[in-house]
Motif scaffolding. Structure first.
Motif, short mmCIF file in Angstrom:
data_model
loop_
_atom_site.label_atom_id
_atom_site.label_comp_id
_atom_site.label_asym_id
_atom_site.label_seq_id
_atom_site.Cartn_x
_atom_site.Cartn_y
_atom_site.Cartn_z
N UNK A 16 82.43 24.29 47.06
CA UNK A 16 83.16 23.21 46.37
C UNK A 16 82.62 23.03 44.95
N UNK A 17 81.29 23.06 44.81
CA UNK A 17 80.70 22.87 43.49
C UNK A 17 81.06 24.04 42.57
N UNK A 18 80.92 25.26 43.05
CA UNK A 18 81.23 26.43 42.23
C UNK A 18 82.69 26.45 41.80
N UNK A 19 83.58 25.88 42.60
CA UNK A 19 85.00 25.84 42.26
C UNK A 19 85.26 25.00 41.01
N UNK A 20 84.37 24.07 40.70
CA UNK A 20 84.57 23.23 39.52
C UNK A 20 83.69 23.60 38.34
N UNK A 21 82.93 24.69 38.45
CA UNK A 21 82.01 25.10 37.40
C UNK A 21 82.41 26.45 36.83
N UNK A 22 81.98 26.71 35.61
CA UNK A 22 82.24 28.00 34.97
C UNK A 22 80.95 28.76 34.68
N UNK A 23 79.83 28.20 35.03
CA UNK A 23 78.52 28.78 34.75
C UNK A 23 78.30 30.07 35.54
N UNK A 24 77.34 30.86 35.08
CA UNK A 24 76.90 32.03 35.83
C UNK A 24 76.27 31.56 37.13
N UNK A 25 76.73 32.08 38.25
CA UNK A 25 76.19 31.71 39.56
C UNK A 25 75.31 32.84 40.07
N UNK A 26 74.07 32.48 40.41
CA UNK A 26 73.08 33.44 40.87
C UNK A 26 72.63 33.06 42.27
N UNK A 27 72.84 33.95 43.23
CA UNK A 27 72.36 33.72 44.59
C UNK A 27 70.99 34.35 44.74
#
Length: 189
Positions: free
Chosen positions: A143-154
Motif C-alpha cells: 500500500x505504501x509503495x503504491x503511493x510513492x515514487x522513490x527507489x524501493x530497495x528490499x
C-alpha cells in the motif's frame, strides 16, 4: 496463490529462525555496508526504512548512519486498515513498541509525504529476481509503495532469494534487492 504464500512464509520464517546468530550478524553487517556504498543511498536526501525486529535484517546501524550523514530519516507508524505513514525521527531513542510490537515513533512525530522520499528500504522474508518480495501478509508496504515514487530497495538474505515468488495483483515490485553478496537491479530491461 495466497495458500502458496502462506506455506512459503512458514518455511522462510523457520529458515530464518534456524540461522546461526553470528552468521546473521555478519550478513546484516554486509547488507548494511552494501546499502551505504550504493549510489541510491548516496543520492538520497530523505530515506524511509523499516525498524528491524531482532529476527529481521538489521536496520539500526543504517538508521544511525543516515542520521549522522544528515539525511532526513523516516520510519513507519502503522495505522488502521493495514496503512502506515512515514514519520520523521532524529534518533532511535524516540521509538517505542507499537503495533505488532515493532518499534515506532509517537503519533506526534512529523509526517513526511511519500512524494518527498528518495529511498525506501523494505523488509523481506524472501525476494525473487524480478523484485517481488514476500512480506508478512499485512500489505502495509504494498500500500505504501503504491503511493510513492522513490527507489524501493528490499533487504534480503541471499539464502532466501528465490527464482520466482507467487504474485498477486496488489504486489509491488522493488527496483533493487540487496543481499550480503550482491546488489541486484530488477527494474532494468
Amino acid at each position: 496463490m495466497s495458500e502458496n504464500k502462506q506455506n512459503l512464509r512458514r518455511r522462510t520464517l523457520a529458515q530464518r529462525a534456524a540461522q546461526d546468530a553470528a552468521e546473521k550478524r555478519e550478513a546484516d553487517r554486509k547488507i548494511t555496508e552494501r546499502v551505504l556504498q550504493s549510489e541510491i543511498y548516496r543520492r538520497a536526501s530523505c530515506m524511509f526504512t523499516y525498524v528491524a525486529t531482532p529476527q529481521e535484517i538489521d536496520t539500526h546501524a543504517l538508521i544511525r548512519r543516515a542520521l549522522a550523514d544528515g539525511k532526513t530519516v523516516c520510519v513507519p507508524l502503522c495505522g488502521a486498515q493495514g496503512r502506515m505513514s512515514a514519520r520523521r525521527i532524529d534518533s532511535l531513542a524516540e521509538l517505542h513498541p507499537g503495533t505488532h510490537g515493532i518499534l515506532e515513533p509517537d503519533e506526534a512525530a512529523q509526517e513526511i509525504d511519500p512524494s518527498v522520499i528518495d529511498l525506501i528500504i523494505v523488509p523481506a522474508l524472501a525476494c525473487d529476481r524480478d523484485g517481488f518480495r514476500l512480506g508478512y501478509g499485512g500489505g502495509y508496504y504494498d500500500r505504501f509503495l503504491a503511493q510513492a515514487t522513490a527507489a524501493a530497495v528490499a533487504l534480503c538474505a541471499e539464502a532466501r532469494l528465490e527464482e520466482r515468488l507467487p504474485r498477486e495483483p496488489h504486489d509491488r515490485r522493488c527496483g533493487w534487492i540487496i543481499t550480503e553478496r550482491r546488489v541486484l537491479r530488477t527494474d532494468e530491461e
